[in-house]
Design a protein around this motif. Structure first.
Motif, PDB file in Angstrom:
ATOM      1  N   GLU A  48       1.125  -1.221   0.326  1.00 59.70           N
ATOM      2  CA  GLU A  48      -0.554   0.674   0.157  1.00 59.70           C
ATOM      3  C   GLU A  48       0.915   1.211  -0.490  1.00 59.70           C
ATOM      4  O   GLU A  48       0.267   2.594  -0.153  1.00 59.70           O
ATOM      5  N   GLN A  49       1.948   1.174   0.543  1.00 59.45           N
ATOM      6  CA  GLN A  49       3.100   2.411   0.684  1.00 59.45           C
ATOM      7  C   GLN A  49       3.371   2.611  -0.619  1.00 59.45           C
ATOM      8  O   GLN A  49       4.190   3.609  -1.312  1.00 59.45           O
ATOM      9  N   PHE A  52       0.846   3.628  -3.160  1.00 59.62           N
ATOM     10  CA  PHE A  52       0.060   5.329  -2.667  1.00 59.62           C
ATOM     11  C   PHE A  52       1.269   6.334  -3.514  1.00 59.62           C
ATOM     12  O   PHE A  52       2.807   6.591  -3.762  1.00 59.62           O
ATOM     13  N   TYR A  66       0.958   9.947   3.089  1.00 57.06           N
ATOM     14  CA  TYR A  66       0.507   8.697   3.450  1.00 57.06           C
ATOM     15  C   TYR A  66       0.892   8.886   4.870  1.00 57.06           C
ATOM     16  O   TYR A  66       0.012   8.589   5.229  1.00 57.06           O
ATOM     17  N   SER A  73      -1.493   1.298   9.360  1.00 56.46           N
ATOM     18  CA  SER A  73      -1.966   0.952   8.426  1.00 56.46           C
ATOM     19  C   SER A  73      -3.275  -0.125   8.790  1.00 56.46           C
ATOM     20  O   SER A  73      -3.085  -1.002   9.904  1.00 56.46           O
ATOM     21  N   TYR A 157      -7.028  11.367  -2.079  1.00 53.29           N
ATOM     22  CA  TYR A 157      -6.526  12.374  -0.969  1.00 53.29           C
ATOM     23  C   TYR A 157      -5.850  13.497  -1.229  1.00 53.29           C
ATOM     24  O   TYR A 157      -4.551  13.190  -2.007  1.00 53.29           O
ATOM     25  N   THR A 172      -4.435   6.132  -4.147  1.00 54.50           N
ATOM     26  CA  THR A 172      -3.947   4.897  -2.579  1.00 54.50           C
ATOM     27  C   THR A 172      -4.720   4.110  -3.952  1.00 54.50           C
ATOM     28  O   THR A 172      -5.305   4.150  -5.009  1.00 54.50           O
ATOM     29  N   PRO A 175      -8.614   1.748  -3.848  1.00 54.83           N
ATOM     30  CA  PRO A 175      -9.884   1.841  -2.557  1.00 54.83           C
ATOM     31  C   PRO A 175     -10.875   1.239  -2.932  1.00 54.83           C
ATOM     32  O   PRO A 175     -11.214   1.124  -1.154  1.00 54.83           O
TER      33      PRO A 175
END
Length: 276
Positions: A48-49, A52, A66, A73, A157, A172, A175
């Motif tokens: 996920e990071q 991102f 983030y 998380s 975001y 992201t 989602p």
């Protein structure tokens, strides 16, 4: 799934001392949390990071955005939830194992039966405390999930934290799939909290309210133990007195002598002398 191996022995020991509703909670924990979190969610949240991304190349901007979007998380949040709930269960299993070992070493007697009953009452009280802590943890994490993530993972975001030069847009990965997981784990948490509440009420009524005979026994257990100790000490004193009396009688019999003398007319006269 290897990192979840330490919970296997905990849940096995907890299952042996849980009522039916407690086993249903274990089913929710194992299938709908640990198995799914260890198989599906781990692949979903592991990148996920990395996925991102923000529409700027300013160094450090992606990291701070983030951190603002996800203070913790979701995957680590749920793992911490499972570990926190399993901790009081581990304490309960350790105490139950110690209780069973002591119970197996006791000789079968009236005192041991009463002592086993007292230990069982303590074990049930500790289980009730475990369920109460579980309910508090479930409700707390449900509130925390709503505060941190709400019920939606936004696809876009906006972020204006330093060192971003201006308000940048960050994106992201997956989602919609993560939003579905948020709803799923929130629903499992609500169901788990509800089942634990029903288990608390059912166990309390069954173990401490309806069983009036056992409740009366619990009030008089300490008195019964004291009476048993007095009876045993009285029996010991009585046996000592009886043995002393028997020895005294034997000494008296042995000290008794019968002396026969011959009279003047040729008859024997018996004279008994008792030495006490």
């Amino acid at each position: 799934m290897g990192e979840w191996g330490f919970l296997e022995s905990v849940f096995e020991g907890l299952q042996a001392h849980s009522p039916m509703l407690g086993r249903f909670w274990l089913f929710l924990m194992l299938v709908f949390r640990i198995v799914i979190l260890g198989t599906v969610a781990s692949d979903l949240f592991e990148d996920e990071q990395l996925e991102f991304s923000c529409n700027t190349l300013q160094p450090g901007c992606k990291q701070v955005c983030y951190d603002k979007a996800f203070p913790i998380s979701q995957y680590r949040f749920w793992v911490f939830h499972i570990v926190l709930i399993a901790t009081p269960s581990l304490v309960f299993v350790m105490y139950a194992t110690h209780h069973n070992n002591k119970k197996a070493k006791r000789p079968k007697s009236k005192r041991s039966i009463i002592q086993n009953y007292i230990d069982n009452r303590r074990l049930r009280r500790l289980y009730i405390v475990n369920v109460m802590f579980r309910i508090a943890a479930e409700v707390g994490f449900l509130v925390g999930q709503c505060k941190l993530y709400s019920f939606e993972v936004p696809a876009q975001y906006p972020c204006d934290r330093f060192p971003c030069p201006y308000t940048v847009d960050c994106f992201t990965s997956r989602p919609m799939e993560k939003t579905i997981f948020l709803y799923f784990y929130f629903g499992v948490g609500v169901l788990s909290a509800f089942s634990s509440t029903v288990e608390l009420l059912y166990s309390s009524i069954k173990w401490f309210c309806c069983d009036q005979e056992n409740f009366d026994l619990d009030e008089s257990t300490s008195e019964n133990l004291q009476n048993l100790r007095k009876d045993e000490s009285g029996k010991k004193t009585t046996s000592d007195n009886v043995s002393g009396s028997m020895q005294l009688k034997k000494g008296s019999v042995r000290s008794s002598k019968t002396i026969s003398t011959k009279g003047k007319r040729g008859k024997y006269v018996s004279t008994r002398t008792c030495v006490v």
